[in-house]
Write a protein that holds these residues in place. Structure first.
Motif, short mmCIF file in Angstrom:
data_model
loop_
_atom_site.label_atom_id
_atom_site.label_comp_id
_atom_site.label_asym_id
_atom_site.label_seq_id
_atom_site.Cartn_x
_atom_site.Cartn_y
_atom_site.Cartn_z
N LEU A 76 -3.85 1.56 5.68
CA LEU A 76 -4.80 2.10 6.66
C LEU A 76 -6.22 1.68 6.30
O LEU A 76 -6.67 1.87 5.17
CB LEU A 76 -4.71 3.63 6.70
N VAL A 77 -6.90 1.11 7.28
CA VAL A 77 -8.30 0.72 7.15
C VAL A 77 -9.07 1.44 8.25
O VAL A 77 -8.80 1.22 9.44
CB VAL A 77 -8.48 -0.80 7.26
N ASP A 78 -9.97 2.32 7.85
CA ASP A 78 -10.70 3.15 8.83
C ASP A 78 -9.74 3.93 9.71
O ASP A 78 -9.96 4.09 10.92
CB ASP A 78 -11.63 2.29 9.69
N GLY A 79 -8.63 4.38 9.11
CA GLY A 79 -7.67 5.21 9.82
C GLY A 79 -6.68 4.47 10.68
O GLY A 79 -5.83 5.09 11.32
N ARG A 80 -6.74 3.14 10.69
CA ARG A 80 -5.83 2.36 11.51
C ARG A 80 -5.03 1.39 10.63
O ARG A 80 -5.55 0.87 9.65
CB ARG A 80 -6.60 1.56 12.57
N PRO A 81 -3.76 1.14 10.99
CA PRO A 81 -2.97 0.23 10.17
C PRO A 81 -3.48 -1.20 10.26
O PRO A 81 -3.87 -1.66 11.33
CB PRO A 81 -1.56 0.33 10.78
N SER A 82 -3.48 -1.87 9.11
CA SER A 82 -3.92 -3.27 9.03
C SER A 82 -2.87 -4.08 8.29
O SER A 82 -2.69 -3.91 7.08
CB SER A 82 -5.27 -3.38 8.31
N PHE A 83 -2.17 -4.95 9.02
CA PHE A 83 -1.15 -5.76 8.37
C PHE A 83 -1.78 -6.77 7.41
O PHE A 83 -1.22 -7.09 6.37
CB PHE A 83 -0.29 -6.48 9.42
N SER A 84 -2.95 -7.28 7.76
CA SER A 84 -3.61 -8.24 6.87
C SER A 84 -3.98 -7.57 5.54
O SER A 84 -3.86 -8.18 4.48
CB SER A 84 -4.86 -8.82 7.54
N PRO A 106 -4.85 2.17 -1.57
CA PRO A 106 -3.51 2.77 -1.50
C PRO A 106 -2.87 2.63 -0.14
O PRO A 106 -3.55 2.56 0.89
CB PRO A 106 -3.79 4.25 -1.82
N VAL A 107 -1.55 2.58 -0.14
CA VAL A 107 -0.79 2.53 1.11
C VAL A 107 -0.39 3.95 1.50
O VAL A 107 -0.56 4.90 0.74
CB VAL A 107 0.47 1.65 0.97
N THR A 108 0.17 4.07 2.70
CA THR A 108 0.70 5.34 3.19
C THR A 108 2.12 5.11 3.68
O THR A 108 2.39 4.10 4.34
CB THR A 108 -0.15 5.89 4.35
N ALA A 162 -5.59 3.48 22.99
CA ALA A 162 -6.94 4.01 22.73
C ALA A 162 -7.29 3.97 21.25
O ALA A 162 -8.46 3.86 20.89
CB ALA A 162 -7.04 5.44 23.25
N ASN A 163 -6.28 4.03 20.39
CA ASN A 163 -6.51 4.02 18.95
C ASN A 163 -6.26 2.66 18.31
O ASN A 163 -6.22 2.54 17.08
CB ASN A 163 -5.63 5.08 18.28
N GLY A 164 -6.10 1.63 19.14
CA GLY A 164 -5.95 0.28 18.63
C GLY A 164 -4.65 0.02 17.90
O GLY A 164 -4.60 -0.85 17.01
N LEU A 165 -3.59 0.75 18.25
CA LEU A 165 -2.31 0.57 17.58
C LEU A 165 -1.51 -0.55 18.23
O LEU A 165 -1.79 -0.98 19.35
CB LEU A 165 -1.52 1.88 17.60
N GLU A 166 -0.48 -1.00 17.51
CA GLU A 166 0.28 -2.18 17.92
C GLU A 166 1.15 -1.94 19.14
O GLU A 166 1.39 -2.85 19.93
CB GLU A 166 1.16 -2.64 16.75
#
Length: 313
Positions: A76-84, A106-108, A162-166
């Motif tokens: 999570l980066v700024d509350g959003r998942p980041s695969f990179s 850390p991961v979640t 709205a939350n930029g999810l995949e």
């Protein structure tokens, strides 16, 4: 046990479905109990050492309680998942490096299914019941939680956008868990054009990329044959390209692995490789010739088998 897989498709319109956010991470099974604590990748590899911050899940349902969870490891980066961002974690196996990265990035773990509980196999139960059991476990901690579930598909999709999810994953409430099977009981709905591709070679670079990789040649499997799908040359850092070349060098071969010679690379300097590496790519659209437009590299998928990679509709 191999995870059950979703089929790409449209959001179901009929009743009898539940909806989850599609997390941009890597599928991981969590096993606790008599075997201790183990994290297993989609391909069956032990990845426990990669994520030391998840070791506390050993007692997530009570001391030494037998448990098998299905879920996703995300960064999570700024509350959003980041695969990179996850790329920096998912390939690490040295414990000292893993602990260092866990301290700073850390991961979640997001649990979305329970497959075994106190020695009982739950895979034959409908998803509705498995989900009730999962929520009753109270999976919650500093680095792990239960993925939320919703009953309104369009509203879930709107919230995900709205939350930029995949995207969104729809799950039939009556569906049993079929290990290793790709089934229409689970449907993944991606908002953007993004999927996995198999690397078949690279075109040599020019200018600032001279002497190295200019772009990767990509393919998908159709009828057991690797079919050329286009190239990707953006989305890389300089260090990323050098790392990619080191990874691909041992797989260099003399002949193209594609069923037909890619027409747009004839006469150009190409290095072919065995079709072993899977990458994730974002792109604008498919052309009428079946080629990618405006492709951008997102990362390496060590959790996917090359032969599983097909064109997603």
């Amino acid at each position: 046990m191999q995870p059950m897989l979703a089929t790409a498709g449209r959001l179901p319109a009929e009743p009898g479905w539940a909806y989850e956010f599609k997390w941009d991470g890597v599928r991981t099974l969590v096993e606790t109990g008599g075997v201790g604590f183990t994290l297993t990748s989609r391909l069956g590899n032990d990845v426990t050492a990669a994520y030391p911050e998840l070791a506390g899940m050993a007692g997530v349902a009570g001391p030494a309680r037998d448990l098998l969870l299905d879920g996703e490891v995300v960064s999570l980066v700024d509350g959003r998942p980041s695969f990179s961002a996850l790329q920096n974690r998912m390939h690490v196996r040295k414990s000292m490096e893993a602990r260092r990265l866990a301290a700073v990035a850390p991961v979640t773990y997001l649990a979305f299914d329970v497959l075994r509980l106190d020695g009982a196999d739950l895979t034959g139960l409908p998803f509705r019941r498995r989900r009730e059991l999962l929520e009753g476990l109270g999976v919650a901690g500093a680095f792990w939680t239960t993925s939320p579930l919703f009953d309104d598909g369009p509203a879930t999709a709107e919230a995900a956008r709205a939350n930029g999810l995949e995207g969104v994953v729809a799950k039939r409430l009556s569906s049993v868990y079929r290990p290793g099977a790709r089934t229409t009981d689970w449907i993944k709905v991606r908002f953007g054009r993004r999927q996995e591709f198999v690397v078949g070679g690279w075109e040599h670079g020019e200018g600032g990329r001279a002497g190295g990789i200019g772009s990767l040649l990509l393919g998908v499997y159709e009828g057991g044959r690797l079919v050329y799908a286009g190239q990707v040359g953006t989305g890389f850092t300089g260090a990323g390209l050098r790392s990619m070349e080191r990874r691909l060098r041992p797989s260099v071969v003399d002949r193209s692995p594609f069923a037909a010679m890619p027409p747009d690379v004839r006469g150009r300097p190409i290095t072919w490789v065995r079709p072993e590496l899977v990458v994730e790519v974002e792109f604008a659209e498919w052309t009428v010739e079946g080629r990618l437009r405006f492709a951008s590299f997102q990362g390496i998928r060590t959790d996917k088998r090359p032969e599983e990679v097909v064109r997603e509709r």
